[in-house]
Design an enzyme around this catalytic site. Structure first.
Site, PDB file in Angstrom:
ATOM      1  N   CYS A  95       1.022   3.426  -7.647  1.00  0.00           N
ATOM      2  CA  CYS A  95       0.549   4.391  -6.669  1.00  0.00           C
ATOM      3  C   CYS A  95      -0.909   4.212  -6.338  1.00  0.00           C
ATOM      4  CB  CYS A  95       0.717   5.802  -7.202  1.00  0.00           C
ATOM      5  SG  CYS A  95      -0.409   6.096  -8.560  1.00  0.00           S
ATOM      6  N   GLU A 142       2.913  -1.203  -3.802  1.00  0.00           N
ATOM      7  CA  GLU A 142       3.031   0.232  -4.072  1.00  0.00           C
ATOM      8  C   GLU A 142       3.364   1.072  -2.867  1.00  0.00           C
ATOM      9  OE1 GLU A 142       0.150   0.399  -7.862  1.00  0.00           O
ATOM     10  OE2 GLU A 142      -0.729   0.551  -5.871  1.00  0.00           O
TER      11      GLU A 142
END
Lengths: 163, 788, 295
Positions: free
Chosen positions: B374, B743
């Site tokens: 993330c 991500e």
């Protein structure tokens, strides 16, 4: 500590070992036989990274005792290739069916069992067939393609051989 | 897709070269940490606390030591003798390696058993007797700062409560002004629960100390081997481990996703044990240990507000967040960013003003807040903004696609200064969303939904148009424990024109052995198959901060490009010497220098390489190599638009994802096949928390989600078939125009799915549901509305 | 991950297995498929001193019809049940059930007998067998191979969570399911959080018809009580009806009322009852469809 002597065939080779009764088959394979292609990913029989063939049937080797394999045949990922790679191994490379590679041996062994029993599976049947194997990297999509690749290749070979 | 500059044989950028790393994996010849066997190796297993908060009254090791095969039991007192019982976290907090006085989370390490084999070590663990005196626990972060809350970190001088940090970004006053004058304001509490990376390989190490040479070698499941080496040198330098005598080897890694960045106590105990006993020590955690004790992700309680005009123009954003860090702030954020890149939360939209504040608190849970795929809290930021944009749309009765199109930062506004201080490098948000809408047949779906609603059938369409910020990062802003976040590439060409290239990053499945070779192929025209890529051995690889946060392509990939350009410059000198012309008279075409106007007068890069060792110009150094440490001038900003279609069983609340279209833009693409693979995998790791995964605790701090029985990692049956597509908007500052992609899908997917479910129920008055969206949550939302 | 120590025995006959159980007493456990027992041993929740491996008793591995009854050997693997043509054609409820047990790899080893003998109300076969009015055949030390052992009606078999009518020295050898008689149909519906999980709830429905009227109904529920729950009132409510959607829904409500779910991470009590209602109704309608010749 209870131990016994067991003899089994792994990838066509006979092996004898003195093992504790409680030794898990996956540890026999990895530690005693130094075949580290079979992996351990969990402790509750979920992930399938430890999948091998026991007398041709895909099983989770972390949930079988080594003593249960006495007198039987085990096939691991190392036993998949002959003079050339198995179409499943080729398929995984061709279709980018792996990334970190950790679940891959288990996926290939499960897929072998699937194709042995269902040579021409649909996408749904492939997903169903590998639903005992977890992957975190690929999202399964290219694994499905890898199995389809192998299925096509195996059927071509069968057709050619069968006439 | 633009045409490739190189041929498929050379295999530069844009080619879907089959991966060079695959042959060993598909044959079971990978070399993961648990495959490492060293002569005389013994095994370590860990005794863990059943309590979330308890004093340790006594540890009795007698029975364990009497068990055959058990060689030693290590406790906090053992390590304290060497001052190794505490260690720093990557956020400059401290955490226990082994406790002396008390434990602070369930499954915390309490003691370690060393034995001749795994089975005896496990038996030994059962035989260690620990007497605990349970203490009151802090589980609810909202209560962590109550005046009567027990102080968890009473070991820290000056720590009088459970508050860790307060962090702000943006303009509080001006944002408040906007809210005060707004036509429309909306507010929602959004909770992103704790989840776990759960890579299929758990964490572990083999630590070997050679007392003759004083060298420590550790095979370690790590995404950042150099950083670990430096941390070990800093932590254990006082016992004689200096950095030139420490070698960290990160071999094949079975998935990282951020979970293999932190330094776990198990590693430090194993290292200490190997030094003290002189025996190689293997420690491999099992899955329950991995889920229960290793650093988690998310656990952000966000109160989000947007101020807008009646026509849906988004003006102001305000978010107040409570961050549950467990008992130590062991997040792997850059040091100036205790809440990571959370302030990217204005997302793809041209807000006028925004303000965020984050308060981190201690609770009796495992430490962390790691970046799980993330880029440091971007999942949290994107989930908040994408949900809130839908909330505004719902409030004013506007279509979710329309409100986005009306508020996107336009293509010609880049580089764009966000109200939070980020300079977005490039983007085409309208293009990505339009492509996604066309691909999914958005208008037909809206019609279908209307028809289904008449019949009481539930179907939802959810959009997520995210902007990511990756590639940490520029040295002026980013460091981890003070180490700047550059990355590196060292490239050497051998006389026969083959290449060895080493990097400071560390792939855990991203395919660097292939993609870095492709960068070199692109820059120098040397076939990718002639390039060997190595990472992960700190004795040979140049210093880098490792692979996570989608940073490899933006940093080390750039380093490779720049190093190649240095090599090309030198090659030009050698080529000029070989062709007996001036450098300016040469032109370069992939892999070849030729004299301008005389194309047959040319030399290949391979001939140049040979000459670098056999016929280099006098005054020029021999050899053909370069190293570059790349300090990125900015982050990169991949983006995309995802659209999910869901069907809901109104009686059970079950959600089925019917279709999922993902349009991603990661700038110029090195290997399309690998990018697609990253996207599939990331999307699956977005579906997982959206519908299935959660780690939670009861009032006593007991975990739910501590094994794969309750932590529901999706199988191939739960993950849908993804339809992917791309737009390409190069990064203007990256040498290859590339941005990084790993991500984006994990960031963008959960809100697309959440938005789809809420959309399916919005006509019943449902405005928000927290993930994971379980069937019961949906059922309750439906029934609550029906009852009301 | 690592189980405690035990002594392993691999008898080659049923008599030998029973003798071992008798000699070893309560410290011995049977190892069949092992996929309930071994995971518990690896977590050290079960620590038997002895394991009696009955995988060598291949004569307990069969699926065949006898006069008026389907006989499933206790060692028949779930995967065999899943793939059997006989089962798919005549007893599709058993296919419905086996194919939702765990995952394909577990089913390759897990046995039908084990799924029942373990006595776990979260297992899927118990409810199905209750709805089918099955019986189990059990052998103990008193019975020789040709003496037939004793037969236990399924309603008398499950006594509590992980508790069955099996004595310590007895082995479940066969499950007997009455052949479908006349116009009948049966189905099993399970709601799980993901493939491989235990049921949030499950419902089995077995219907017999006289013309278009339901003459007999078996309804039983998975994982909503200390044992599989027979929903007797739901059964009674269907008899004499034509099993319309309303009848099925009403039976679903009665089944929900009869269930005793416990709130846990699979769902709250309230939700589980709602799921019981829905699944029962759906199982009933599917059973009716099959009775009318559908699949």
């Amino acid at each position: 500590m209870a131990t016994q002597s067991i003899t089994l065939t792994i990838n066509g080779e006979s092996r004898t070992a003195e093992v504790e009764d409680r030794l898990l088959l996956v540890h026999l394979i990895r530690d005693n036989c130094a075949l580290t292609g079979t992996h351990i990913g969990c402790d509750t029989t979920h992930c399938g990274a430890c999948t091998v063939l026991l007398d041709g049937t895909a099983v989770k080797s972390c949930t079988v005792f080594a003593v249960q394999a006495n007198g039987r045949e085990v096939t691991t990922i190392e036993g998949m290739e002959g003079e050339t790679l198995h179409p499943l191994q080729e398929g995984f490379m061709e279709e980018h069916g792996l990334q970190c590679g950790f679940c891959t041996p288990g996926m290939i062994m499960s897929s072998k069992h699937l194709l042995d029993h269902n040579p021409n599976p649909t996408e749904d049947e492939i997903r169903w067939g590998i639903s005992g194997n977890l992957c975190r990297c690929t999202g399964y999509q290219n694994i499905v393609k890898a199995v389809q690749h192998a299925s096509n290749k195996l059927q071509e070979t069968t057709e050619e051989g069968g006439e | 897709m633009s045409k490739c500059k190189t041929s498929p044989e050379v295999g530069g950028m844009g080619h879907s070269i089959k991966r060079k790393e695959d042959p060993r994996f598909i044959r079971g010849q990978g070399n993961y940490v648990d495959d490492v066997v060293r002569p005389g190796m013994v095994f370590m297993d860990i005794v863990r606390s059943p309590y979330a908060h308890a004093k340790i009254k006594s540890i009795n090791t007698e029975k364990a030591l009497a068990h055959p095969g058990v060689a030693a039991v290590i406790t906090g007192e053992t390590l304290k003798e060497y001052n190794l019982h505490m260690m720093p976290t990557l956020m400059s907090d401290t955490q226990m390696v082994l406790p002396i006085d008390k434990v602070c989370y369930q499954a915390q390490e309490v003691a370690a058993v060393v034995a001749t084999d795994r089975y005896s070590a496990a038996d030994g663990v059962e035989l260690v007797e620990v007497e605990y005196e349970p203490l009151p626990v802090v589980v609810d972060p909202h209560k962590a700062t109550d005046p009567d809350a027990p102080i968890i970190r009473d070991d820290k001088e000056g720590q009088e409560n459970n508050h860790i940090f307060h962090w702000e970004a943006g303009d509080k006053g001006e944002t408040e002004e906007i809210f005060n004058n707004a036509d429309v304001t909306v507010k929602e509490d959004i909770y992103l629960p704790r989840i776990h990376v759960a890579s299929i390989e758990t964490c572990g190490c083999v630590s070997e100390f050679d007392s003759v040479t004083g060298r420590l070698t550790v095979w370690l499941t790590t995404q950042a081997p150099h950083a670990i080496r430096t941390v070990v040198a800093l932590v254990a330098g006082h016992v004689g481990l200096q950095e030139d005598k420490i070698r960290i080897i990160s071999p094949d890694i079975g998935g990282g996703f951020g979970g293999k960045v932190p330094v776990y106590p198990g590693y430090v105990i194993a290292i200490a044990a190997s030094v003290v006993t002189g025996l190689p020590i293997k420690w491999i955690e099992d899955r329950r240990e991995n889920l229960q004790a290793d650093s988690f992700a998310r656990d952000y309680h966000m109160t989000c507000e947007i101020a807008a005009d009646k026509d849906g123009t988004l003006n102001g954003l305000r978010i107040k967040t409570l961050a549950d860090h467990g008992y130590a702030d062991a997040a792997a954020n850059p040091s100036k960013f205790p809440a990571g890149m959370f302030s990217i939360c204005t997302g793809s939209y041209d807000f006028k003003k925004a303000f965020v504040e984050v308060d981190g608190v201690y609770t009796n849970k495992p430490p962390g807040g790691i970046a799980y795929r993330c880029s440091f809290r971007v999942t949290e930021a994107v989930h908040a903004i994408e949900r809130m944009v839908d909330v505004v749309a719902d409030e004013i009765g506007m279509d979710a696609a329309e409100i986005r199109m009306n508020n996107f930062i336009p293509k010609d506004a880049f580089p764009y200064q966000s109200p939070m201080g980020w300079e977005y490098d490039s983007g085409d948000y309208h293009g990505a969303l339009k492509l996604a809408m066309d691909k999914i047949g958005y208008d037909e779906l809206l019609k279908e939904q209307a028809e289904k609603r008449e019949k009481g059938e539930l179907m939802g369409i959810g959009i997520s148009s995210f902007t990511e910020v990756v590639g940490a990062g520029p040295s002026k802003d980013f460091d981890i424990l003070g180490i700047k976040m550059f990355d590196s590439s060292e490239i050497r060409i051998h006389p026969t024109g083959k290449v060895i290239a080493r990097f400071g990053t560390k792939s855990q499945g991203q395919g660097h052995e292939t993609t870095y070779a492709q960068i070199i192929a692109e820059e120098l025209g040397i076939p990718h198959s002639d390039v060997t890529v190595e990472e992960g051995d700190t004795d040979t690889a140049p210093y880098g901060l490792g692979t996570y946060a989608s940073r490899s392509t933006p940093t080390a990939g750039a380093a490779a490009a720049v190093a190649c350009r240095k090599i090309k410059d030198k090659s030009q000198k050698i080529a000029a010497h070989l062709l007996e012309v001036a450098e300016e008279d040469l032109e370069w075409e992939v892999g070849k220098f030729s004299v301008k106007g005389v194309p047959d007068k040319s030399v290949t890069i391979q001939e140049v390489a040979f000459a670098a060792y056999t016929n280099h110009p006098q005054g020029l150094e021999a050899g053909l190599e370069a190293t570059h440490y790349y300090d990125p001038p900015n982050m990169t900003y991949p983006f995309g638009s995802y659209i999910a279609v869901v069907d809901i069983d109104p009686d059970t609340g079950e959600v089925k994802i019917r279709r999922f279209v993902a349009v991603d833009d990661c700038g110029n693409i090195i290997n399309p096949m690998i990018v697609d693979g990253q996207i599939h995998g990331g999307l699956a790791q977005g579906v997982a928390p959206a519908l299935f995964e959660e780690i939670s605790y009861d009032d006593e701090g007991n975990i739910t989600g501590g094994s794969f029985m309750e932590y529901l990692v999706p199988t191939a049956m739960e993950v849908p078939h993804f339809e992917t597509d791309k737009t390409i908007t190069p990064s203007p500052h990256h040498p290859l125009g590339a941005k990084g992609v790993g991500e984006s899908p994990t960031v963008g997917a959960p809100p697309a799915i959440a938005n789809a479910v809420v959309d399916a129920l919005s006509h019943l008055g449902v405005r928000h549901i927290d993930i994971p969206i379980t069937p019961e949550k949906v059922w309750r939302a439906i029934n609550k509305q029906n009852a009301a | 991950m690592i189980p405690g120590s035990f002594n392993y025995h691999a008898p080659s006959s049923l008599d030998e297995a029973i003798k071992l159980l008798e000699d070893l007493g309560e410290d011995a456990k049977i190892l069949a498929g092992g996929h309930s027992l071994i995971p518990m041993m690896k977590l050290r929740l079960a620590e038997p001193d002895h394991l009696v491996d009955i995988n060598g008793l291949s004569d307990l591995d069969y699926i065949r019809e006898d006069v008026g009854v389907l006989c499933i050997g206790a060692m028949a693997r779930e995967s065999a049940l899943e793939k059997s043509e006989l089962i798919a054609e005549k007893y599709p409820i058993l296919k419905d059930t086996s194919e939702v047990i765990a995952d394909p790899l577990v089913r390759n080893l897990a046995t039908v007998g084990g799924n029942i003998a373990h006595g776990d109300p979260a297992n899927d076969h118990p409810a199905t067998m209750v709805a089918l009015d099955a019986e189990v055949v059990v052998r103990g030390p008193g019975g020789l191979l040709d003496s037939g052992g004793r037969t236990i009606a399924i309603d008398d078999f499950f006594r509590g969570p992980l508790m069955t009518a099996l004595a310590e020295n007895e082995i479940l050898t066969e499950i007997r399911v009455p052949c479908p008689n006349g116009k009948s149909g049966a189905a099993y519906k399970k709601l799980e959080r993901k493939v491989g999980d235990y049921a949030i709830a499950g419902a089995a429905a077995v219907l017999n018809f006289d013309g278009d009227t339901c003459s007999k109904a078996g309804i039983a529920l998975t994982n909503v009580g200390p044992t599989p729950v027979r929903a007797s009132e739901a059964q009674d409510a269907l008899v004499g009806t034509s099993v319309s959607q309303d009848d099925a829904d009403k039976a679903g409500e009665l089944a929900a009322a009869a269930s005793q779910p416990v709130g846990d991470h699979r769902g709250s009590e309230e939700y589980k009852r709602a799921v019981v209602k829905v699944l029962t109704s759906r199982a009933i309608m599917k059973a009716k469809e099959r009775a009318a010749g559908g699949n």
